[in-house]
Write a protein that holds these residues in place. Structure first.
Motif, PDB file in Angstrom:
ATOM      1  N   LEU A 126      34.408  22.767 158.885  1.00 52.03           N
ATOM      2  CA  LEU A 126      34.178  21.733 157.871  1.00 52.03           C
ATOM      3  C   LEU A 126      32.837  21.960 157.187  1.00 52.03           C
ATOM      4  CD1 LEU A 126      35.462  18.506 159.681  1.00 52.03           C
ATOM      5  CD2 LEU A 126      36.421  19.532 157.605  1.00 52.03           C
ATOM      6  N   GLY A 127      31.836  22.382 157.968  1.00 51.63           N
ATOM      7  CA  GLY A 127      30.542  22.702 157.381  1.00 51.63           C
ATOM      8  C   GLY A 127      30.642  23.834 156.375  1.00 51.63           C
ATOM      9  N   VAL A 128      31.420  24.858 156.722  1.00 48.29           N
ATOM     10  CA  VAL A 128      31.622  25.973 155.785  1.00 48.29           C
ATOM     11  C   VAL A 128      32.309  25.488 154.516  1.00 48.29           C
ATOM     12  CG1 VAL A 128      32.744  28.199 155.419  1.00 48.29           C
ATOM     13  CG2 VAL A 128      31.743  27.657 157.648  1.00 48.29           C
ATOM     14  N   ALA A 129      33.364  24.698 154.691  1.00 50.54           N
ATOM     15  CA  ALA A 129      34.128  24.216 153.541  1.00 50.54           C
ATOM     16  C   ALA A 129      33.272  23.334 152.637  1.00 50.54           C
ATOM     17  CB  ALA A 129      35.359  23.449 154.022  1.00 50.54           C
ATOM     18  N   ILE A 130      32.481  22.445 153.238  1.00 54.54           N
ATOM     19  CA  ILE A 130      31.617  21.563 152.446  1.00 54.54           C
ATOM     20  C   ILE A 130      30.542  22.375 151.731  1.00 54.54           C
ATOM     21  CG2 ILE A 130      29.895  19.719 152.600  1.00 54.54           C
ATOM     22  CD1 ILE A 130      31.545  18.547 154.899  1.00 54.54           C
ATOM     23  N   LEU A 131      29.994  23.369 152.434  1.00 50.17           N
ATOM     24  CA  LEU A 131      28.969  24.221 151.833  1.00 50.17           C
ATOM     25  C   LEU A 131      29.529  24.988 150.641  1.00 50.17           C
ATOM     26  CD1 LEU A 131      26.030  25.164 152.222  1.00 50.17           C
ATOM     27  CD2 LEU A 131      26.912  27.032 153.612  1.00 50.17           C
ATOM     28  N   VAL A 132      30.707  25.542 150.819  1.00 51.44           N
ATOM     29  CA  VAL A 132      31.343  26.285 149.727  1.00 51.44           C
ATOM     30  C   VAL A 132      31.661  25.355 148.567  1.00 51.44           C
ATOM     31  CG1 VAL A 132      33.404  27.565 149.062  1.00 51.44           C
ATOM     32  CG2 VAL A 132      32.276  28.070 151.234  1.00 51.44           C
ATOM     33  N   THR A 133      32.144  24.155 148.877  1.00 51.82           N
ATOM     34  CA  THR A 133      32.494  23.195 147.833  1.00 51.82           C
ATOM     35  C   THR A 133      31.279  22.787 147.017  1.00 51.82           C
ATOM     36  OG1 THR A 133      34.306  22.320 149.165  1.00 51.82           O
ATOM     37  CG2 THR A 133      33.522  20.941 147.382  1.00 51.82           C
ATOM     38  N   SER A 134      30.152  22.598 147.708  1.00 53.56           N
ATOM     39  CA  SER A 134      28.937  22.176 147.006  1.00 53.56           C
ATOM     40  C   SER A 134      28.409  23.245 146.056  1.00 53.56           C
ATOM     41  CB  SER A 134      27.848  21.813 148.019  1.00 53.56           C
ATOM     42  OG  SER A 134      27.431  22.964 148.747  1.00 53.56           O
ATOM     43  N   ILE A 165      41.823  26.623 158.264  1.00 50.09           N
ATOM     44  CA  ILE A 165      42.704  26.217 157.168  1.00 50.09           C
ATOM     45  C   ILE A 165      42.745  24.696 157.059  1.00 50.09           C
ATOM     46  CG2 ILE A 165      45.089  26.194 156.353  1.00 50.09           C
ATOM     47  CD1 ILE A 165      45.395  28.984 157.593  1.00 50.09           C
ATOM     48  N   ILE A 166      42.834  24.012 158.203  1.00 54.80           N
ATOM     49  CA  ILE A 166      42.852  22.550 158.208  1.00 54.80           C
ATOM     50  C   ILE A 166      41.560  22.006 157.610  1.00 54.80           C
ATOM     51  CG2 ILE A 166      42.792  20.518 159.715  1.00 54.80           C
ATOM     52  CD1 ILE A 166      44.683  22.008 161.595  1.00 54.80           C
ATOM     53  N   ALA A 167      40.422  22.599 158.000  1.00 58.68           N
ATOM     54  CA  ALA A 167      39.125  22.138 157.502  1.00 58.68           C
ATOM     55  C   ALA A 167      39.018  22.314 155.992  1.00 58.68           C
ATOM     56  CB  ALA A 167      37.997  22.888 158.209  1.00 58.68           C
TER      57      ALA A 167
END
Length: 219
Positions: free
Chosen positions: A106-114, A208-210
């Motif tokens: 989730l941290g990776v996904a949020i970081l990428v999204t930001s 994938i879920i994250a």
């Protein structure tokens, strides 16, 4: 034996010896690298076992959070006096490792999204080219943690053996322990399928879920 025959034979033997040494060296390096990859996962796995022992009141005798050997880590504890305590100690890593791995992804996904907008964008790889090296390193570390911890989520065959022995010994006196038998079977099957990288597939599934969760809620 003529010299013109001996020299090629010696050269061939020497070349085979060098090749064998190189193969063994490469294999050792690959093994060492794989061991390093799993360090966070093994540490979290054994930490979960240890904390579960404390939770249910079972004394811990010895802990090895990580070592280069087989097994890579272990927790030796006193014999639990009840089946439910054995069950909690055995399955604790699955819950803890899954949560930690999912949090890292989730941290990776949020970081990428930001940085690039949507983690599910088809242009993600192109967008990542514009990201700073610091952000990429942080994302890589979180991704490594997520993968390593997720791969070590499943209890070991030793955990399954413990539950199976307790189930066989106690099911007549307390039939409720039979509810744990399907869990034991799943542990055996997953460890068998680990030869087919089932543990890696599970970790990738958490990733994938994250990414899907972050993309769907627009974080």
């Amino acid at each position: 034996m003529p010299v013109d025959v001996v020299l090629p034979v010696v050269a061939l033997v020497f070349a085979l010896a060098v090749l064998a040494t190189a193969i063994i060296g490469i294999g050792t390096l690959c093994w060492f690298g794989l061991q390093l990859l799993t360090v966070p996962g093994v540490v979290v796995h054994e930490f979960a076992h240890k904390q579960a022992c404390h939770l249910v009141g079972v004394p811990v005798l010895e802990v090895a959070y990580f070592r280069f050997g087989d097994p890579s880590g272990y927790v030796r504890h006193a014999q639990p006096d009840r089946y439910r305590k054995s069950f909690v100690i055995s399955v604790a890593p699955f819950l803890v490792n899954t949560v930690v791995s999912l949090a890292a992804f989730l941290g990776v996904a949020i970081l990428v999204t930001s940085v690039v907008g949507s983690p599910l964008s088809l242009e993600l790889l192109a967008d990542l080219r514009t990201v700073s090296s610091e952000v990429l390193v942080l994302a890589a570390v979180l991704g490594w943690l997520g993968l390593s911890v997720g791969m070590q989520a499943f209890p070991s065959t030793g955990d399954a053996n413990t539950l199976w022995v307790r189930s066989r010994a106690e099911w007549r006196r307390s039939p409720v322990v039979l509810l744990g038998v399907p869990v034991v079977l799943v542990i055996y099957v997953v460890n068998l399928l680990s030869w087919l990288w089932a543990d890696v597939v599970y970790a990738i599934g958490l990733a994938i879920i994250a990414f899907y969760a972050v993309g769907s809620v627009g974080l």
